[in-house]
Design a protein around this motif. Structure first.
Motif, PDB file in Angstrom:
ATOM      1  N   ILE A   1       0.824  -1.209   0.046  1.00 15.75           N
ATOM      2  CA  ILE A   1       0.043   0.074   0.133  1.00 15.75           C
ATOM      3  C   ILE A   1       0.730   1.075   0.048  1.00 15.75           C
ATOM      4  N   ARG A   2       1.983   1.464   0.824  1.00 15.14           N
ATOM      5  CA  ARG A   2       2.720   2.334   0.916  1.00 15.14           C
ATOM      6  C   ARG A   2       3.395   2.764  -0.460  1.00 15.14           C
ATOM      7  N   ASP A   3       4.110   1.521  -1.096  1.00 16.72           N
ATOM      8  CA  ASP A   3       4.617   1.749  -2.272  1.00 16.72           C
ATOM      9  C   ASP A   3       3.655   2.445  -3.458  1.00 16.72           C
ATOM     10  N   ALA A   4       2.451   2.122  -3.520  1.00 19.85           N
ATOM     11  CA  ALA A   4       1.419   2.403  -4.238  1.00 19.85           C
ATOM     12  C   ALA A   4       1.062   3.827  -4.070  1.00 19.85           C
ATOM     13  N   VAL A   5       0.810   4.045  -2.808  1.00 20.79           N
ATOM     14  CA  VAL A   5       0.528   5.702  -2.365  1.00 20.79           C
ATOM     15  C   VAL A   5       1.629   6.500  -2.986  1.00 20.79           C
ATOM     16  N   HIS A   6       2.813   6.099  -2.719  1.00 22.55           N
ATOM     17  CA  HIS A   6       3.827   7.089  -3.202  1.00 22.55           C
ATOM     18  C   HIS A   6       3.997   7.155  -4.559  1.00 22.55           C
ATOM     19  N   ASP A   7       3.708   6.026  -5.314  1.00 31.75           N
ATOM     20  CA  ASP A   7       3.616   5.985  -6.811  1.00 31.75           C
ATOM     21  C   ASP A   7       2.490   7.083  -7.493  1.00 31.75           C
ATOM     22  N   VAL A   8       1.285   6.903  -6.591  1.00 29.34           N
ATOM     23  CA  VAL A   8       0.028   7.511  -7.256  1.00 29.34           C
ATOM     24  C   VAL A   8       0.364   8.997  -7.120  1.00 29.34           C
ATOM     25  N   VAL A   9       0.932   9.465  -6.162  1.00 31.29           N
ATOM     26  CA  VAL A   9       0.862  10.855  -6.014  1.00 31.29           C
ATOM     27  C   VAL A   9       2.149  11.548  -6.271  1.00 31.29           C
ATOM     28  N   ASP A  10       3.292  10.788  -6.915  1.00 38.12           N
ATOM     29  CA  ASP A  10       4.568  11.289  -7.331  1.00 38.12           C
ATOM     30  C   ASP A  10       4.550  12.085  -8.325  1.00 38.12           C
ATOM     31  N   GLY A  11       5.124  13.642  -8.079  1.00 41.43           N
ATOM     32  CA  GLY A  11       5.253  14.290  -9.402  1.00 41.43           C
ATOM     33  C   GLY A  11       4.062  15.120  -9.569  1.00 41.43           C
ATOM     34  N   LEU A  12       2.974  14.975  -8.718  1.00 41.58           N
ATOM     35  CA  LEU A  12       1.690  15.657  -9.172  1.00 41.58           C
ATOM     36  C   LEU A  12       1.860  17.113  -8.481  1.00 41.58           C
ATOM     37  N   ASP A  13       1.134  18.038  -9.188  1.00 40.27           N
ATOM     38  CA  ASP A  13       1.136  19.254  -8.497  1.00 40.27           C
ATOM     39  C   ASP A  13      -0.287  19.408  -7.692  1.00 40.27           C
ATOM     40  N   SER A  14      -0.419  20.594  -6.982  1.00 39.14           N
ATOM     41  CA  SER A  14      -1.730  20.809  -6.071  1.00 39.14           C
ATOM     42  C   SER A  14      -3.019  20.645  -7.186  1.00 39.14           C
ATOM     43  N   ASP A  15      -3.060  21.266  -8.216  1.00 42.16           N
ATOM     44  CA  ASP A  15      -4.327  20.939  -9.041  1.00 42.16           C
ATOM     45  C   ASP A  15      -4.572  19.660  -9.574  1.00 42.16           C
ATOM     46  N   GLU A  16      -3.466  18.800  -9.963  1.00 41.67           N
ATOM     47  CA  GLU A  16      -3.648  17.205 -10.373  1.00 41.67           C
ATOM     48  C   GLU A  16      -4.245  16.672  -9.140  1.00 41.67           C
ATOM     49  N   LEU A  17      -3.788  16.802  -7.871  1.00 46.32           N
ATOM     50  CA  LEU A  17      -4.094  16.165  -6.840  1.00 46.32           C
ATOM     51  C   LEU A  17      -5.638  16.505  -6.653  1.00 46.32           C
ATOM     52  N   ALA A  18      -5.944  17.772  -6.861  1.00 46.39           N
ATOM     53  CA  ALA A  18      -7.405  18.015  -6.348  1.00 46.39           C
ATOM     54  C   ALA A  18      -8.350  17.594  -7.745  1.00 46.39           C
ATOM     55  N   THR A  19      -7.861  17.353  -8.758  1.00 46.58           N
ATOM     56  CA  THR A  19      -8.814  17.098  -9.959  1.00 46.58           C
ATOM     57  C   THR A  19      -9.748  16.073  -9.531  1.00 46.58           C
ATOM     58  N   ARG A  20     -11.056  16.308  -9.934  1.00 46.86           N
ATOM     59  CA  ARG A  20     -12.239  15.400  -9.950  1.00 46.86           C
ATOM     60  C   ARG A  20     -12.704  15.321 -11.286  1.00 46.86           C
ATOM     61  N   LEU A  21     -13.049  13.810 -11.575  1.00 50.29           N
ATOM     62  CA  LEU A  21     -13.260  13.523 -12.931  1.00 50.29           C
ATOM     63  C   LEU A  21     -14.839  14.212 -13.173  1.00 50.29           C
ATOM     64  N   ASP A  22     -15.529  14.252 -12.125  1.00 52.12           N
ATOM     65  CA  ASP A  22     -16.734  14.955 -12.239  1.00 52.12           C
ATOM     66  C   ASP A  22     -17.326  15.490 -10.849  1.00 52.12           C
ATOM     67  N   GLN A  23     -18.252  16.297 -10.949  1.00 58.33           N
ATOM     68  CA  GLN A  23     -18.583  16.876  -9.569  1.00 58.33           C
ATOM     69  C   GLN A  23     -19.024  16.007  -8.425  1.00 58.33           C
ATOM     70  N   GLY A  24     -19.249  14.718  -8.816  1.00 58.40           N
ATOM     71  CA  GLY A  24     -19.466  13.676  -7.431  1.00 58.40           C
ATOM     72  C   GLY A  24     -18.289  12.859  -7.277  1.00 58.40           C
ATOM     73  N   ALA A  25     -17.238  13.050  -8.182  1.00 60.34           N
ATOM     74  CA  ALA A  25     -16.037  12.052  -8.010  1.00 60.34           C
ATOM     75  C   ALA A  25     -15.149  12.525  -6.834  1.00 60.34           C
ATOM     76  N   ASN A  26     -14.207  11.403  -6.522  1.00 61.37           N
ATOM     77  CA  ASN A  26     -13.169  11.791  -5.369  1.00 61.37           C
ATOM     78  C   ASN A  26     -11.869  12.086  -6.318  1.00 61.37           C
ATOM     79  N   SER A  27     -11.287  13.084  -5.622  1.00 59.15           N
ATOM     80  CA  SER A  27      -9.736  13.527  -5.941  1.00 59.15           C
ATOM     81  C   SER A  27      -8.731  12.546  -5.588  1.00 59.15           C
ATOM     82  N   ILE A  28      -7.586  12.599  -6.293  1.00 55.51           N
ATOM     83  CA  ILE A  28      -6.314  11.882  -5.552  1.00 55.51           C
ATOM     84  C   ILE A  28      -6.139  12.040  -4.132  1.00 55.51           C
ATOM     85  N   ALA A  29      -6.067  13.659  -3.888  1.00 58.15           N
ATOM     86  CA  ALA A  29      -5.845  13.920  -2.652  1.00 58.15           C
ATOM     87  C   ALA A  29      -6.782  13.457  -1.624  1.00 58.15           C
TER      88      ALA A  29
END
Length: 168
Positions: free
Chosen positions: A14-42
Motif C-alpha cells: 500500500i505504501r509503495d502504491a501511495v507514493h507512486d500515485v502522488v509522485d510528481g503531481l501538483d496541487s491542481d492534479e491532486l485536486a482534480t475530480r473527474l466530475d462533480q461527484g467524484a473523489n480526487s487523488i488528494a
C-alpha cells in the motif's frame, strides 16, 4: 512467512502504491475530480490514510497519528478531527486540497510506521481476538486488518485511475 511478515508486506505494498500515485503531481492534479461527484487523488489518499490510522489505532489501543502528531493541524481541513471521510459529501471531498504530495505522503508514512510497529508484534493467535462486537459475526483483529488492507488497496487503485486520466 509468519503472520507479522505477511501483514507488513501487505501494508508495504500500500505504501509503495501511495507514493507512486502522488509522485510528481501538483496541487491542481491532486485536486482534480473527474466530475462533480467524484473523489480526487488528494481526498482518496487522505481518506485511505485516515481509515488505516483510525482502525489500527483502535485495535492497538493508541491515539491516532492524525491527532497525536499534529497532522490534523497541518492539513487544516474544515471538519472535526475525528472525520475519516466516510460519508463525505461532494463539497467536503472538494475541500481536501494540499499544496504538494509531501503532506499526503508525510502523513501516510507516519501512519505506516505506526502500523508496522503494531503488526510486527502479532502472532497467529492474536488474529482471533475480537475487536468489534457491533457486527454479526463479531470482527476479529485479523478480519479488521484485512479490511483495512482491502479498503486501502481499493482507494489507491481509484487514485491511480484518476492519475492516469489526469496525466493522459
Amino acid at each position: 512467512m509468519d503472520t507479522s511478515a505477511l501483514l507488513a508486506d501487505a501494508f508495504g505494498r500500500i505504501r509503495d502504491a501511495v507514493h507512486d500515485v502522488v509522485d510528481g503531481l501538483d496541487s491542481d492534479e491532486l485536486a482534480t475530480r473527474l466530475d462533480q461527484g467524484a473523489n480526487s487523488i488528494a481526498w482518496l489518499v487522505w481518506h485511505l490514510t485516515r481509515i488505516q490510522d483510525d482502525h489500527v489505532a483502535g485495535v492497538a489501543g493508541t491515539e491516532q497519528v492524525w491527532t497525536a502528531d499534529g497532522w490534523a493541524d497541518r492539513f487544516g481541513l474544515p471538519f472535526p478531527a475525528r472525520a475519516t471521510g466516510y460519508g463525505h459529501t461532494a463539497r467536503e471531498v472538494a475541500s481536501v486540497r494540499v499544496d504538494s504530495p509531501d503532506l499526503l505522503t508525510g502523513y501516510f508514512d507516519a501512519v505506516h510506521e505506526r502500523t508496522l510497529a503494531f503488526v510486527q508484534g502479532l502472532g497467529e493467535a492474536d488474529l482471533d481476538r475480537v475487536v468489534d462486537t457491533s457486527w454479526t459475526p463479531a470482527v476479529t483483529l485479523g478480519v479488521r486488518l484485512i479490511s483495512v488492507v482491502s479498503d486501502d488497496l481499493q482507494h489507491v487503485g481509484q487514485a491511480a485511475f484518476v492519475r492516469g486520466v489526469v496525466r493522459r
